[in-house]
Scaffold this active site. Structure first.
Site, PDB file in Angstrom:
ATOM      1  N   ASN A   9       1.083  -1.318  -0.016  1.00  0.00           N
ATOM      2  CA  ASN A   9       0.421  -0.254   0.195  1.00  0.00           C
ATOM      3  C   ASN A   9       1.218   0.924   0.235  1.00  0.00           C
ATOM      4  O   ASN A   9       1.183   1.472   1.076  1.00  0.00           O
ATOM      5  CB  ASN A   9      -0.914  -0.239   1.151  1.00  0.00           C
ATOM      6  CG  ASN A   9      -1.730   0.989   1.144  1.00  0.00           C
ATOM      7  OD1 ASN A   9      -1.657   2.199   0.821  1.00  0.00           O
ATOM      8  ND2 ASN A   9      -2.397   1.377   2.131  1.00  0.00           N
ATOM      9  N   TRP A  10       1.021   2.113  -0.905  1.00  0.00           N
ATOM     10  CA  TRP A  10       1.657   2.865  -1.428  1.00  0.00           C
ATOM     11  C   TRP A  10       1.348   3.762  -0.629  1.00  0.00           C
ATOM     12  O   TRP A  10       2.339   5.227  -1.133  1.00  0.00           O
ATOM     13  CB  TRP A  10       2.102   2.876  -2.985  1.00  0.00           C
ATOM     14  CG  TRP A  10       2.522   2.150  -3.219  1.00  0.00           C
ATOM     15  CD1 TRP A  10       3.506   1.076  -3.058  1.00  0.00           C
ATOM     16  CD2 TRP A  10       3.631   1.421  -5.060  1.00  0.00           C
ATOM     17  NE1 TRP A  10       3.896   0.520  -3.694  1.00  0.00           N
ATOM     18  CE2 TRP A  10       3.921   0.214  -4.992  1.00  0.00           C
ATOM     19  CE3 TRP A  10       3.201   2.682  -5.743  1.00  0.00           C
ATOM     20  CZ2 TRP A  10       4.546   0.075  -5.978  1.00  0.00           C
ATOM     21  CZ3 TRP A  10       3.209   2.280  -7.230  1.00  0.00           C
ATOM     22  CH2 TRP A  10       4.071   0.676  -7.448  1.00  0.00           C
ATOM     23  N   LYS A  11       0.471   4.601  -0.200  1.00  0.00           N
ATOM     24  CA  LYS A  11      -1.007   5.471  -0.289  1.00  0.00           C
ATOM     25  C   LYS A  11      -0.007   6.739  -0.614  1.00  0.00           C
ATOM     26  O   LYS A  11      -0.067   6.695  -1.751  1.00  0.00           O
ATOM     27  CB  LYS A  11      -0.026   5.245   1.537  1.00  0.00           C
ATOM     28  CG  LYS A  11      -0.029   4.119   2.735  1.00  0.00           C
ATOM     29  CD  LYS A  11      -0.233   4.625   4.287  1.00  0.00           C
ATOM     30  CE  LYS A  11       0.129   3.344   4.285  1.00  0.00           C
ATOM     31  NZ  LYS A  11       0.013   3.443   5.931  1.00  0.00           N
ATOM     32  N   HIS A  95      -9.446   1.441   4.569  1.00  0.00           N
ATOM     33  CA  HIS A  95      -7.988   1.422   5.777  1.00  0.00           C
ATOM     34  C   HIS A  95      -8.446   2.772   6.875  1.00  0.00           C
ATOM     35  O   HIS A  95      -8.648   4.221   7.119  1.00  0.00           O
ATOM     36  CB  HIS A  95      -7.044   2.037   5.148  1.00  0.00           C
ATOM     37  CG  HIS A  95      -5.733   1.972   5.140  1.00  0.00           C
ATOM     38  ND1 HIS A  95      -4.981   2.969   6.410  1.00  0.00           N
ATOM     39  CD2 HIS A  95      -4.739   1.184   5.272  1.00  0.00           C
ATOM     40  CE1 HIS A  95      -4.095   2.342   6.633  1.00  0.00           C
ATOM     41  NE2 HIS A  95      -3.795   1.504   6.024  1.00  0.00           N
ATOM     42  N   GLU A  97      -6.345   4.878   8.380  1.00  0.00           N
ATOM     43  CA  GLU A  97      -6.674   6.312   7.473  1.00  0.00           C
ATOM     44  C   GLU A  97      -7.755   7.025   7.034  1.00  0.00           C
ATOM     45  O   GLU A  97      -8.496   7.708   6.777  1.00  0.00           O
ATOM     46  CB  GLU A  97      -5.248   6.178   6.431  1.00  0.00           C
ATOM     47  CG  GLU A  97      -3.826   6.103   7.549  1.00  0.00           C
ATOM     48  CD  GLU A  97      -2.453   5.594   6.642  1.00  0.00           C
ATOM     49  OE1 GLU A  97      -2.671   5.455   5.480  1.00  0.00           O
ATOM     50  OE2 GLU A  97      -1.974   5.277   7.429  1.00  0.00           O
ATOM     51  N   GLU A 167      -5.074  -4.836  10.552  1.00  0.00           N
ATOM     52  CA  GLU A 167      -4.002  -4.321  10.480  1.00  0.00           C
ATOM     53  C   GLU A 167      -4.448  -3.089  12.492  1.00  0.00           C
ATOM     54  O   GLU A 167      -5.650  -1.692  12.298  1.00  0.00           O
ATOM     55  CB  GLU A 167      -3.963  -2.512   9.498  1.00  0.00           C
ATOM     56  CG  GLU A 167      -4.133  -3.381   8.766  1.00  0.00           C
ATOM     57  CD  GLU A 167      -3.222  -2.447   7.200  1.00  0.00           C
ATOM     58  OE1 GLU A 167      -2.233  -1.774   6.682  1.00  0.00           O
ATOM     59  OE2 GLU A 167      -4.278  -1.170   7.131  1.00  0.00           O
ATOM     60  N   GLY A 173       2.850   2.287  10.828  1.00  0.00           N
ATOM     61  CA  GLY A 173       4.040   3.308  10.510  1.00  0.00           C
ATOM     62  C   GLY A 173       4.705   4.256  12.187  1.00  0.00           C
ATOM     63  O   GLY A 173       5.468   4.833  12.116  1.00  0.00           O
ATOM     64  N   SER A 213       3.546  -1.580  10.308  1.00  0.00           N
ATOM     65  CA  SER A 213       4.451  -2.363  10.662  1.00  0.00           C
ATOM     66  C   SER A 213       5.683  -3.453  10.055  1.00  0.00           C
ATOM     67  O   SER A 213       6.344  -3.705  10.899  1.00  0.00           O
ATOM     68  CB  SER A 213       5.718  -1.657  12.039  1.00  0.00           C
ATOM     69  OG  SER A 213       5.464  -0.964  12.130  1.00  0.00           O
ATOM     70  N   GLY A 234       3.226  -0.848   4.160  1.00  0.00           N
ATOM     71  CA  GLY A 234       3.499   0.213   3.874  1.00  0.00           C
ATOM     72  C   GLY A 234       4.310   0.759   3.478  1.00  0.00           C
ATOM     73  O   GLY A 234       5.034   0.271   2.316  1.00  0.00           O
ATOM     74  N   GLY A 235       5.257   0.844   4.641  1.00  0.00           N
ATOM     75  CA  GLY A 235       6.408   1.842   4.028  1.00  0.00           C
ATOM     76  C   GLY A 235       7.470   0.761   3.539  1.00  0.00           C
ATOM     77  O   GLY A 235       8.434   1.776   2.940  1.00  0.00           O
TER      78      GLY A 235
HETATM   79  P1  13P Z   1       3.257   0.683   7.783  1.00  0.00           P
HETATM   80  O1  13P Z   1       3.292  -0.793   6.838  1.00  0.00           O
HETATM   81  O2  13P Z   1       4.138   1.576   7.412  1.00  0.00           O
HETATM   82  O3  13P Z   1       3.555   0.568   8.938  1.00  0.00           O
HETATM   83  O4  13P Z   1       2.054   0.847   7.101  1.00  0.00           O
HETATM   84  C1  13P Z   1       0.682  -0.010   7.383  1.00  0.00           C
HETATM   85  C2  13P Z   1      -0.310  -0.115   6.393  1.00  0.00           C
HETATM   86  O5  13P Z   1      -0.556   0.753   6.797  1.00  0.00           O
HETATM   87  C3  13P Z   1      -1.072  -0.868   5.692  1.00  0.00           C
HETATM   88  O6  13P Z   1      -1.831  -1.089   4.763  1.00  0.00           O
END
Ligand code: 13P
Length: 253
Positions: A9-11, A95, A97, A167, A173, A213, A234-235
């Protein structure tokens, strides 16, 4: 029996050129990978170019969200059918967010999931508790409420195209991953809830990803748990080497 599914997930990251550079590397290195399904979720504007670049590979292009209506006066929204038209095969919905900053609620997440499935996309429904909810002993109740909202109107036939992503918000993050045991406890609970709602056969087939994470260093231990069937990353999905290492960890687990 469940093929693990790892999605990056590149956000809100990467220009179209950067997105293409990353997927070209992923396609070269993972395009023929076996034993694990892989997807990337670029921004909407990069999605068509990414999907085109991934043609001829097994890598899936995923959207980070979708709207529940198919057309009309909904300024700023993108429908599931339009995302399918642009080359997406999956949509992430709910998600944390989106829930935290953009007003998504369990009922609207359910509408989005149903719209994704109706448009022929797979739906990745995200659930997870905040730190205050975990500390207050409410984790399973929060997950149940989010799951129930996400599953409204669904039956066992959705199993191949439905993925749940657990999640925990406190792990996103933050560098603070749930331990494999903490994650497995919630995943097992989700699978039981899926069985209650959709039947045991469907629950057994539905993949439950862990997100929060996930890194090359912790992926293998998480993926080794019985009910963890891949990851929503994510990251660590923004760098080819890290993401590839996570995919390989999921495959070998
Ligand atoms: P991180 O891997 O950056 O913690 O993000 C997880 C996430 O929200 C994937 O959708």
């Amino acid at each position: 029996m469940r093929t693990p599914f790892v999605v990056g997930n590149w956000k809100l990251n990467k220009t179209i050129a950067e997105a293409l550079a990353l997927v070209t590397e992923l396609k070269n290195q993972l395009g023929a990978v076996k034993g694990v399904a892989v997807g990337v979720a670029p921004t909407f504007v990069a999605l068509p170019a990414v999907a085109k670049r991934l043609e001829g590979s097994t890598l899936a292009t995923c959207a980070q969200d979708c709207f529940w209506e198919s057309s009309g006066a909904w300024t700023g929204e993108v429908s599931a059918a339009q995302l399918a038209d642009a080359g997406a095969t999956w949509a992430i919905v709910g998600h944390s967010e989106r829930r935290q900053f953009f007003g998504d609620r369990s009922d609207t997440v359910g509408k989005k999931a149903r719209a994704a499935l109706a448009a022929g996309l797979g739906a990745i429904v995200c659930v997870g508790e905040s730190l205050a909810e975990r500390d207050g002993g409410k984790t399973l109740a929060v997950v149940d409420e989010q799951l129930d909202g996400g599953l409204v109107g669904m039956d066992a036939s959705v199993a191949p195209k439905l993925v749940i992503a657990y999640e925990p918000v406190w792990a996103i993050g933050t560098g603070r991953t749930a331990t494999p045991g903490q994650a497995q406890e919630v995943h097992a609970h989700i699978r039981k809830r899926l069985a209650d709602r959709l039947g045991a056969v469907a629950a057994d087939a539905i993949r439950i990803q862990y997100g929060g994470s996930v890194k090359p260093s912790n992926a293998e231990a998480l993926m080794a748990e019985n009910d963890i069937d891949g990851a929503l990353v994510g990251g660590a999905s923004l760098e080819a080497a890290d993401f590839i290492a996570i995919v390989k960890a999921a495959r070998s687990a």
